[in-house]
Design a protein around this motif. Structure first.
Motif, PDB file in Angstrom:
ATOM      1  N   LEU A  97       0.829  -1.205   0.000  1.00 25.32           N
ATOM      2  CA  LEU A  97       0.000   0.000   0.000  1.00 25.32           C
ATOM      3  C   LEU A  97       0.866   1.259   0.000  1.00 25.32           C
ATOM      4  O   LEU A  97       0.598   2.220  -0.739  1.00 25.32           O
ATOM      5  CB  LEU A  97      -0.924  -0.004   1.221  1.00 25.32           C
ATOM      6  N   THR A 100       2.563   2.000  -3.391  1.00 24.01           N
ATOM      7  CA  THR A 100       1.674   2.427  -4.474  1.00 24.01           C
ATOM      8  C   THR A 100       0.879   3.673  -4.109  1.00 24.01           C
ATOM      9  O   THR A 100      -0.044   4.056  -4.828  1.00 24.01           O
ATOM     10  CB  THR A 100       0.697   1.291  -4.822  1.00 24.01           C
ATOM     11  N   ALA A 101       1.227   4.323  -2.979  1.00 20.86           N
ATOM     12  CA  ALA A 101       0.481   5.504  -2.514  1.00 20.86           C
ATOM     13  C   ALA A 101       0.635   6.663  -3.496  1.00 20.86           C
ATOM     14  O   ALA A 101       1.729   6.896  -4.030  1.00 20.86           O
ATOM     15  CB  ALA A 101       0.968   5.919  -1.138  1.00 20.86           C
ATOM     16  N   VAL A 106      -2.002   9.148   2.179  1.00 24.20           N
ATOM     17  CA  VAL A 106      -2.090   7.687   2.068  1.00 24.20           C
ATOM     18  C   VAL A 106      -0.778   7.044   2.509  1.00 24.20           C
ATOM     19  O   VAL A 106      -0.762   6.032   3.212  1.00 24.20           O
ATOM     20  CB  VAL A 106      -2.441   7.279   0.624  1.00 24.20           C
ATOM     21  N   ALA A 110      -0.315   4.389   5.486  1.00 28.23           N
ATOM     22  CA  ALA A 110       0.294   3.083   5.222  1.00 28.23           C
ATOM     23  C   ALA A 110       1.525   2.867   6.098  1.00 28.23           C
ATOM     24  O   ALA A 110       1.772   1.755   6.590  1.00 28.23           O
ATOM     25  CB  ALA A 110       0.669   2.978   3.747  1.00 28.23           C
TER      26      ALA A 110
END
Length: 423
Positions: A97, A100-101, A106, A110
């Protein structure tokens, strides 16, 4: 004990298994530290300031502190094999996660999730202590911590170099693959252990808080590590900003190179463990805290710039790394002697406090650097370590009275279990 064998015939931990556990500690804990070297890359890619990107490091450490408090007590309640494997799989998901934020928000969330679940070292260390003869516990703790140190320091080299080549997302995705491999390895290699308690989960959490109130030696160990670890985190978080800033103008691999020099400290913790077994934890603590004060002074030479400044930074960080990690060996030897049946809960209280201190240190380090520059960071390191020395100087003398402890059914005192307050 925090870990007990399935049967009396279960052998002690073999040397290859101890080394495997040491490697597992290093791979797992690296997830908390590798963002320190790539925060400038994150800032550039996501279009935020370097100080804002540093929040990723703080969130990871806060998540780690929360994970220690919420999850590590389960080491006394659940079988280690299933617990460790599950946490590593969740860590893998959090790293994917993060890698790929698309926004800092985000990524910060994560990072907190990764910190929450990557508490495997703090479960493995009490487990290993519980399966080791008392006269070897300091040495085994030192061996596992040497792996943990290697993970902390090599993580920055790994992320700084890989991030420079492939971007800041690559370290997260590679770390996710390593977490998956480690989960499969631990599922196959960990010994079968039986829980030491059947307390319900809320009672486990309450026990950690109760132990912190009931055990003076635990509180003192926490105070030492809060201060020393705050100094350590302040220096490392600010270092990336300093080295990649206008004073040096270097890339993130330079941060990794300095960390690689500091990896020599992984050889110091087994020595600290043996010294602790022989001389007691207080003697080791004093040397380490004094060394951390000296590291603050040595780091000032980084202001010289050029090759001389980089050598000074490397030497200062090495000294600070040795001081912090060796102090942890002494502190954990002290607390694990208190309640054999509650080692995971003792470690929960201790490590939660330590990483709250580390999170505060990261925040203070960025603020000191933004306000006062590198000189302010060095002064902060020396002040925090000096406060630890002062706390050691006024440590409690042995207490002869005892107080009942409802959480475990035993009594507590500053000098219980053969560990006097002066040690």
């Amino acid at each position: 004990m925090s870990a007990s064998p399935e049967s009396p015939a279960h052998p002690a931990l073999s040397q290859p298994l101890i080394l495997l556990l040491s490697l597992a500690c290093g791979i797992a804990v690296a997830n908390i530290y590798f963002p320190q070297a790539i925060s400038p890359l994150i800032a550039d890619d996501l279009g935020v300031t370097s100080a804002s990107a540093a929040v990723v490091v703080t969130c990871a450490q806060l998540g780690y502190a929360a994970g220690i408090f919420l999850l590590v007590p389960l080491g006394d309640r659940l079988r280690h094999r299933s617990l460790v494997t599950t946490l590593l799989l969740l860590t893998c998901a959090g790293l994917v996660l993060a890698g790929t934020a698309s926004s800092l928000t985000v990524l910060a969330l994560a990072s907190a999730l990764v910190g929450l679940t990557t508490v495997v070292p703090q479960i493995l260390i009490p487990m290993a202590v519980g399966l080791t003869a008392p006269e070897r516990r300091g040495a085994v703790t030192g061996t596992l911590l040497s792996g943990l140190i290697g993970g902390i320091l090599l993580a920055r080299t790994f992320s700084g170099t890989l991030g420079e080549w492939l971007g800041w997302r690559a370290p997260y995705l590679v770390a996710a693959a390593l977490a998956l491999i480690l989960a499969l390895t631990m599922a196959a290699a960990l010994p079968r252990t039986t829980p030491s308690t059947d307390q319900p989960y809320p009672a486990l959490l309450a026990a950690s808080v109760h132990l912190l109130r009931a055990e003076p030696l635990l509180r003192r160990s926490c105070q030492y590590q809060v201060l020393v670890f705050a100094a350590f985190s302040a220096a490392w978080t600010a270092l990336a900003l300093f080295v990649t800033g206008p004073h040096y103008g270097l890339g993130t691999p330079a941060v990794g190179l300095i960390a690689l020099v500091g990896a020599a400290s992984m050889f110091a913790t087994p020595i600290a463990g043996r010294r602790t077994d022989r001389n007691g934890p207080d003697a080791v603590n004093l040397v380490c805290m004094t060394g951390a004060v000296a590291a603050g002074a040595l780091l000032l030479t980084g202001s010289l710039g050029g090759a001389a400044g980089l050598v000074g930074l490397g030497a200062g960080m090495l000294l600070l790394d040795v001081a912090m990690q060796s102090s942890q060996v002494a502190n954990q030897a002290r607390i694990f002697a208190l309640r054999p049946e509650a080692r995971a809960r003792l470690n929960t209280a201790y490590m939660t406090c330590a990483f709250l201190g580390g999170s505060a240190g990261s925040w203070l380090g960025v603020r000191a650097y933004s306000t006062l520059g590198w000189t302010g960071v060095c002064a902060l390191v020396a002040i925090l370590a000096g406060l630890a020395v002062l706390r050691h100087a006024v440590r409690s003398r042995p207490i002869t009275t005892t107080a009942p402890v409802a959480a475990t059914g035993t009594s507590a005192s500053e000098g219980k279990d053969g560990v006097p307050a002066g040690r």
